[in-house]
Structures are given as C-alpha cells and as structure tokens.
Design a protein around this motif. Structure first.
Motif, mmCIF file in Angstrom:
data_model
loop_
_atom_site.group_PDB
_atom_site.id
_atom_site.type_symbol
_atom_site.label_atom_id
_atom_site.label_comp_id
_atom_site.label_asym_id
_atom_site.label_seq_id
_atom_site.Cartn_x
_atom_site.Cartn_y
_atom_site.Cartn_z
ATOM 1 N N LEU A 50 0.863 -1.179 0.000
ATOM 2 C CA LEU A 50 0.000 0.000 0.000
ATOM 3 C C LEU A 50 0.898 1.225 0.000
ATOM 4 O O LEU A 50 1.771 1.358 0.853
ATOM 5 N N ASP A 51 0.682 2.136 -0.964
ATOM 6 C CA ASP A 51 1.488 3.346 -1.096
ATOM 7 C C ASP A 51 0.590 4.563 -0.902
ATOM 8 O O ASP A 51 -0.334 4.801 -1.684
ATOM 9 N N LEU A 52 0.848 5.324 0.147
ATOM 10 C CA LEU A 52 -0.005 6.460 0.521
ATOM 11 C C LEU A 52 0.548 7.762 -0.049
ATOM 12 O O LEU A 52 1.710 8.100 0.186
ATOM 13 N N GLY A 53 -0.293 8.485 -0.794
ATOM 14 C CA GLY A 53 0.168 9.668 -1.510
ATOM 15 C C GLY A 53 1.026 9.241 -2.679
ATOM 16 O O GLY A 53 2.143 9.725 -2.861
ATOM 17 N N CYS A 54 0.489 8.341 -3.495
ATOM 18 C CA CYS A 54 1.287 7.619 -4.493
ATOM 19 C C CYS A 54 1.678 8.457 -5.706
ATOM 20 O O CYS A 54 2.479 8.024 -6.532
ATOM 21 N N GLY A 55 1.094 9.666 -5.860
ATOM 22 C CA GLY A 55 1.434 10.471 -7.026
ATOM 23 C C GLY A 55 1.062 9.773 -8.317
ATOM 24 O O GLY A 55 -0.030 9.206 -8.445
ATOM 25 N N ASP A 56 1.988 9.768 -9.281
ATOM 26 C CA ASP A 56 1.692 9.155 -10.578
ATOM 27 C C ASP A 56 1.970 7.660 -10.615
ATOM 28 O O ASP A 56 1.903 7.033 -11.669
ATOM 29 N N ALA A 57 2.291 7.063 -9.448
ATOM 30 C CA ALA A 57 2.511 5.616 -9.298
ATOM 31 C C ALA A 57 3.693 5.093 -10.111
ATOM 32 O O ALA A 57 3.796 3.883 -10.342
ATOM 33 N N SER A 58 4.613 5.958 -10.503
ATOM 34 C CA SER A 58 5.828 5.457 -11.152
ATOM 35 C C SER A 58 6.620 4.593 -10.165
ATOM 36 O O SER A 58 7.254 3.599 -10.557
ATOM 37 N N PHE A 59 6.549 4.954 -8.880
ATOM 38 C CA PHE A 59 7.168 4.141 -7.828
ATOM 39 C C PHE A 59 6.513 2.759 -7.771
ATOM 40 O O PHE A 59 7.198 1.734 -7.695
ATOM 41 N N GLY A 60 5.181 2.731 -7.854
ATOM 42 C CA GLY A 60 4.470 1.459 -7.839
ATOM 43 C C GLY A 60 4.851 0.569 -9.012
ATOM 44 O O GLY A 60 5.008 -0.652 -8.865
ATOM 45 N N LYS A 61 5.006 1.170 -10.170
ATOM 46 C CA LYS A 61 5.413 0.411 -11.360
ATOM 47 C C LYS A 61 6.788 -0.217 -11.142
ATOM 48 O O LYS A 61 7.021 -1.389 -11.480
ATOM 49 N N GLU A 62 7.704 0.547 -10.539
ATOM 50 C CA GLU A 62 9.034 0.019 -10.230
ATOM 51 C C GLU A 62 8.952 -1.141 -9.236
ATOM 52 O O GLU A 62 9.639 -2.153 -9.382
ATOM 53 N N LEU A 63 8.105 -0.984 -8.209
ATOM 54 C CA LEU A 63 7.977 -2.037 -7.194
ATOM 55 C C LEU A 63 7.447 -3.335 -7.804
ATOM 56 O O LEU A 63 7.914 -4.426 -7.460
ATOM 57 N N LEU A 64 6.491 -3.220 -8.697
ATOM 58 C CA LEU A 64 5.953 -4.412 -9.362
ATOM 59 C C LEU A 64 7.016 -5.078 -10.228
ATOM 60 O O LEU A 64 7.126 -6.307 -10.260
ATOM 61 N N HIS A 65 7.824 -4.283 -10.906
ATOM 62 C CA HIS A 65 8.906 -4.840 -11.726
ATOM 63 C C HIS A 65 9.981 -5.492 -10.866
ATOM 64 O O HIS A 65 10.701 -6.378 -11.342
ATOM 65 N N LYS A 66 10.082 -5.052 -9.601
ATOM 66 C CA LYS A 66 11.076 -5.626 -8.690
ATOM 67 C C LYS A 66 10.553 -6.848 -7.933
ATOM 68 O O LYS A 66 11.242 -7.384 -7.070
ATOM 69 N N GLY A 67 9.308 -7.251 -8.205
ATOM 70 C CA GLY A 67 8.824 -8.496 -7.629
ATOM 71 C C GLY A 67 7.665 -8.397 -6.669
ATOM 72 O O GLY A 67 7.246 -9.407 -6.088
ATOM 73 N N ALA A 68 7.112 -7.188 -6.452
ATOM 74 C CA ALA A 68 5.937 -7.082 -5.585
ATOM 75 C C ALA A 68 4.771 -7.853 -6.189
ATOM 76 O O ALA A 68 4.606 -7.916 -7.415
#
Length: 243
Positions: A50-68
């Motif tokens: 869960l990412d709070l204040g995720c903005g444009d979710a570019s961080f989330g995309k990176e996390l998924l590519h890293k195995g989340a």
C-alpha cells in the motif's frame, strides 16, 4: 490562495512544473530520498504493498517490476490518479482517488505500507499511524519519508527563491501548520519534530527499526555543485518500522 493536501496538484500549471522538477536526476526525490527508501525496504518479493500519496505511481510500477505481488496506490489528486492509472496499465496495481485520511483501511491486508514525501501534508498523524498499523499483517513493515523537520520548521528563507543558499531554522519546537511558497503557489504543510514522529509511531504500536537523514552520496548526483549544496542541510527523513 492556499492549497491543502494534494489539491495543489490539480492546478494544471503547478502539476506540469512539479513533474519537470520531480523527474530531474538531481532532484531530492531521485538523488537522496529514493535510494534511502529502497535501502530501507529491502526485499519486496511477493509483497502486497500500500502506497499512501502515491502520485503518478511510477514508484508502484518500479515495485511491481522488482517483484511485488500487488500494488495499491492512494492519491487525493485527480490529475495524479489519471497519470497513475496510465502508468499501471497491464500491471497488477490499483489506484484509489482518496486521501490518506479518507481511505478505508482494510484490516491486516498488506505486507508493506510506504509513503514518500507526503505525510507532512497530514494534520493528524496519530490517527494515520493507527490506521496503517491496523492495515498491516502481523510483522508487516511501514517505510516512509518526509521533508526533514529542520526544513519544515520555517520557510522564511524561501524569500530568496526555491534554490536556497542558506536555511533558517526557527520555531522548531512549535508544531503545526506551515505555509510554504512553492512553484508560484502556497501549500500548507505540518511541521513536527523528529521526537514527535518517533513517539507517534511508538504509540501506534510500531517498533522503529531504522532511521535515515538523507546523507547525500556522490554517485547519485550528476552535478558536483548540487552534491556539495545538498551536504549543507538534511532535506529528507525516513523511518523503517515493523508492526
């Protein structure tokens, strides 16, 4: 006019200018705060995040590519959510157009909760930290960053412009609202001491595992001048906690 929470990111000119600044290689997000967050998170393999204040979710995309395993972003700005949903197309991620305060935290759902440079927009961190503790699984982790309290204590030095050469630290022990001139707007943030963050985390049931103040590393900067400038005062504070 003053903007609270994520509302400023729905101003078209502000949004455009912010994204240009955010994506600079030498921005504090990329050169200082980002490397710390990845260090504190460690392995995220098969984590539900869960990412709070995720903005444009570019961080989330990176996390998924890293195995989340799955990524959930919470973001109050409609413009940011549109960008986030575009970034997460064909990814195992979901974005909610909610604030950290309004989001309905499911009980014991996530392995990891993150937040990057966003919690200083929240007025009541005690309630927020309790909600985060509730939504984490047993032994779940909470890793987040904020603007360093030395920089949020006073914004008087920003009279000289955004790229300050000197910083005024004043009213440090007086917590509460601060109004920051930023990218031709005024945004409301909340100043607290490091001690207040520490105590609020403890009271919410967290054990603090680690803390970073954003010591600059030369390898993350393209500019020697900016690297030298960033050694003068900390701009980021990051915590790693466990439920």
């Amino acid at each position: 006019m003053e903007f609270r929470g994520s509302s400023v990111y729905d101003q078209t000119d502000f949004f455009s200018n912010y994204m240009k600044r955010r994506n600079r290689q030498d921005s504090p997000n990329n050169a200082i705060e980002g490397p710390i967050m990845y260090e504190l998170m460690g392995s995220i393999q098969n984590n539900s995040i869960l990412d709070l204040g995720c903005g444009d979710a570019s961080f989330g995309k990176e996390l998924l590519h890293k195995g989340a395993k799955h990524y959930t972003g919470v973001e109050g700005s409609k413009q940011m959510v549109e960008a986030a949903r575009s970034n997460l197309l064909d990814q195992n991620g979901t974005t909610y157009n909610e604030t950290m305060e309004s989001y309905d935290y499911p009980i014991e759902t996530f392995d990891l909760v993150t937040s990057r440079f966003a919690i200083h927009y929240v007025s009541d961190i005690n309630q927020l930290f309790q909600n985060i503790n509730k939504t984490l699984k047993e032994d779940g982790r909470f890793v987040f960053s904020i603007q360093h309290p030395l920089t949020t204590s006073s914004f008087a030095s920003k009279q000289s412009g955004d790229k300050r050469g000197n910083w005024i630290v004043d009213d440090y022990f007086l917590d509460g609202e601060r109004k920051e001139p930023w990218i031709d707007q005024v945004v409301v943030k909340y100043h607290r001491t490091i001690e207040q963050y520490f105590l609020a985390l403890r009271q919410a049931g967290f054990t603090i595992l680690d803390l970073r103040e954003g010591t600059p590393e030369r390898e993350h900067f393209s500019s020697e001048e900016e690297f030298v400038r960033r050694q003068r005062i900390p701009v980021a504070l990051a915590f790693s906690c466990v439920k």
